[in-house]
Design an enzyme around this catalytic site. Sequence first.
Site, short mmCIF file in Angstrom:
data_model
loop_
_atom_site.label_atom_id
_atom_site.label_comp_id
_atom_site.label_asym_id
_atom_site.label_seq_id
_atom_site.Cartn_x
_atom_site.Cartn_y
_atom_site.Cartn_z
N HIS A 186 33.89 22.46 24.06
CA HIS A 186 34.40 23.21 24.82
C HIS A 186 33.78 23.96 25.85
CE1 HIS A 186 37.63 23.64 21.42
NE2 HIS A 186 38.33 22.79 22.57
N LYS A 210 50.88 24.64 15.42
CA LYS A 210 49.68 25.04 14.32
C LYS A 210 49.77 26.40 14.09
CE LYS A 210 46.77 21.56 15.94
NZ LYS A 210 45.45 21.19 16.55
N ARG A 270 37.59 13.44 24.36
CA ARG A 270 36.40 12.69 23.44
C ARG A 270 36.51 11.47 23.25
NH1 ARG A 270 38.22 16.38 18.91
NH2 ARG A 270 39.93 15.77 19.53
N SER A 288 38.18 21.57 17.04
CA SER A 288 38.54 22.74 16.52
C SER A 288 39.20 22.64 14.98
CB SER A 288 39.57 23.77 17.18
OG SER A 288 39.03 23.77 18.33
#
Length: 162
Positions: free
Chosen positions: A18, A42, A91, A129
């Site tokens: 990040h 989440k 990514r 994460s």
Amino acid sequence: MKKIALYAGSFDPFTLGHLDIIKRVSKFFDKVFVCAFKNYKKEDFLTKEEKIRVMEEIFEDMPNVEGTYFDGLVVEFAKLVQASILIRGVRNTLDLRKEMDMALANKKLFDDIETVFMVSKPEYSFLSSSFVKELVYFKKDVSQFVPSAVNDIILRKNSNID
């Protein structure tokens, strides 16, 4: 006219991937808002206050970057701060597919917003994460994956668990 960008995510926790995206993006914009949002899908690992504290420390030497928190839609915050660009890190092709769908939805909600995709550097292409949280769960050292401010919070949380 100021060029204002918004980089939004749950940042739960904030990773070096990040941070790399933010450092690279900050060169192109007058102002970059980095906004942590609640991900309702989440359970939070870091509290709102911890996320804000981490961002304040991380961006201390980045005058055109401001960390904040918002509980609502990304496009609502973009309108609030007059951001015309949403920054999204990708990514891999799976990220790109998901982010393209989100970009199209955001454009439908707020026609004046554009999305710019930043490709992760290869050394961060695996980093998420979720990966960090899994390592933390098994009490592994994550210092090579997160800024020191995040690592400090993780170490404190782990010392309170035992």
